[in-house]
Structures are given as structure tokens and as C-alpha cells.
Design an enzyme around this catalytic site. Sequence first.
Site, PDB file in Angstrom:
ATOM      1  N   GLY A   1       1.155  -0.945   0.162  1.00 30.70           N
ATOM      2  CA  GLY A   1       0.064  -0.309   0.544  1.00 30.70           C
ATOM      3  C   GLY A   1       0.569   1.258   0.157  1.00 30.70           C
ATOM      4  O   GLY A   1       1.878   1.241  -0.378  1.00 30.70           O
ATOM      5  N   ILE A   2       0.197   2.045   0.711  1.00 32.12           N
ATOM      6  CA  ILE A   2       1.042   3.427   1.048  1.00 32.12           C
ATOM      7  C   ILE A   2       2.577   3.103   1.132  1.00 32.12           C
ATOM      8  O   ILE A   2       3.468   4.031   0.873  1.00 32.12           O
ATOM      9  CB  ILE A   2       0.618   4.255   2.240  1.00 32.12           C
ATOM     10  CG1 ILE A   2      -1.267   4.767   1.029  1.00 32.12           C
ATOM     11  CG2 ILE A   2       0.992   5.765   2.046  1.00 32.12           C
ATOM     12  CD1 ILE A   2      -1.739   5.165   2.202  1.00 32.12           C
ATOM     13  N   GLY A   3       2.686   2.278   2.196  1.00 31.20           N
ATOM     14  CA  GLY A   3       3.917   2.631   2.864  1.00 31.20           C
ATOM     15  C   GLY A   3       5.279   1.788   2.249  1.00 31.20           C
ATOM     16  O   GLY A   3       6.216   2.567   1.730  1.00 31.20           O
ATOM     17  N   TYR A 141     -11.717   3.538  14.648  1.00 32.67           N
ATOM     18  CA  TYR A 141     -10.202   4.293  13.800  1.00 32.67           C
ATOM     19  C   TYR A 141     -10.293   4.822  13.672  1.00 32.67           C
ATOM     20  O   TYR A 141      -9.364   5.698  14.251  1.00 32.67           O
ATOM     21  CB  TYR A 141     -10.876   3.399  12.051  1.00 32.67           C
ATOM     22  CG  TYR A 141      -9.922   3.672  11.061  1.00 32.67           C
ATOM     23  CD1 TYR A 141      -8.690   3.602  11.183  1.00 32.67           C
ATOM     24  CD2 TYR A 141     -10.142   4.924   9.884  1.00 32.67           C
ATOM     25  CE1 TYR A 141      -7.357   3.875  10.496  1.00 32.67           C
ATOM     26  CE2 TYR A 141      -8.973   5.149   9.555  1.00 32.67           C
ATOM     27  CZ  TYR A 141      -8.126   4.833   9.206  1.00 32.67           C
ATOM     28  OH  TYR A 141      -6.798   5.319   8.536  1.00 32.67           O
TER      29      TYR A 141
END
Length: 224
Positions: A1-3, A141
Site C-alpha cells: 500500500g502507501i508504505g 478507527y
Amino acid sequence: GIGLAMAQMLAPTSAELHLVARSEDKLSTAKAEIEKLGGRAHIHPCDLSDETQCNGMIDTIKEEFGGIDILINNAGRSIRRRVTESYDRLHDYRRTMELNYFASIRLILAFLPGMKERGSGQVVNILTMGCQFRTPRFSAYIASKLALDAASRCIAAELKDQNITLSQVYLPLVRTPMIAPTQLYSQVAAMDVESAAERSLRALITGQPRVMMPLGVIAELMHL
């Protein structure tokens, strides 16, 4: 993902990357990709919500590498559920808090002393625009992300004369595997992973305390 996208974008720089995730196989693949792009990476298989594993990973990095200069808190767990369906699900709140808040705070507290000793450092927290909107069905969340937001802004105020910066990045919905289980999101506009990574790295480059989308700014003004 973003990482992973952020790691790939940092690969051509002189950064020495430390990648943390639960899956050693995926970490090894990421390391190979980064090395193909000319970067350097070390992998640390670890469940960040597990205190024992997390402390072991921290000790390894300190002993073998002397600490880190920049910490990017990106790992996260999301739960979308009505509160009326959560009366007997306190564990939903506990497990999101364990990863999204306590794991990040554990890493901040672990690596801050080294940053302070070296006279510089940076922490980038990847948050959500939901912190600005208070999105329904995401109480577990968003509460965990708001906790990290509030704690980090307090810490930043304490350290502003130490050449250590803490930046908060408020991202909109991003098209990652984390949102795939929610069928509704397949029909909703979402930011692509590369754009989210670029926006997140903007905080690393500029050191600005808050990186926000225009829509998030409007939402905060409406709340005020």
C-alpha cells in the site's frame, strides 16, 4: 500500500530504509524492488501490535544501526461498523488502538532519545481525513488516529527547540487493500496509492506540521 509506494519513491535517494511489516515474504519482495531502484533496505518482520515483537525489533535497530533519523508511522488497522452493532465488540476499539496508537507511540518513545542525542530527527504520522470529518461508522478507527494526532502535537510543542519535528498527514480514502472488504468503496472516488505516498513524503521534505487536503480544511472550519 502507501508504505511500499513511499519506500519505492525514497529508493533513488541516499536514504537507508528500514521496512517493517508482518509478512517476511512481502518484505523480501519489497527489499528486492528497492535494490533494483538503486536503494538500500533492511527488513524487520514484526507485528507492531505485539509489544514483545515490537520491542525486539526496536532493540535490533538500535544495536545494529544505532537508531534512525526519520520515523514514518504508516501501519494501520481500520474497522467500519455501526456503533449499534458494536455493543459487545469492545475488542474492536482495543485492537485498533493497539496498532494505530500504542504501536506508534511505542516507536516514537523508543527512537526520540537517539534523535535528541544527535540533535535532529523527524516523525511523520500517516493519519486520515476522517479526523477532520468524524466519519460515521468509523468510531474505533478515527478515535485511534485522533489519539496519535493529539499526542504527537503535544510532543511537538515540547520538542520544537530540539530540532525534532512531528508532522501529521491527513489522507482521504486511498485505494489500498485495506478498503477492499468494503464493497461500497469500489464505487466511491479514492486517491491512488502513488498520490497518497507523494503527499505523505511532502511532510518529510518540508517538515510542515500538518499536511491537509483542501476538503479537510473546509471540514475543520465547518466544525468550528
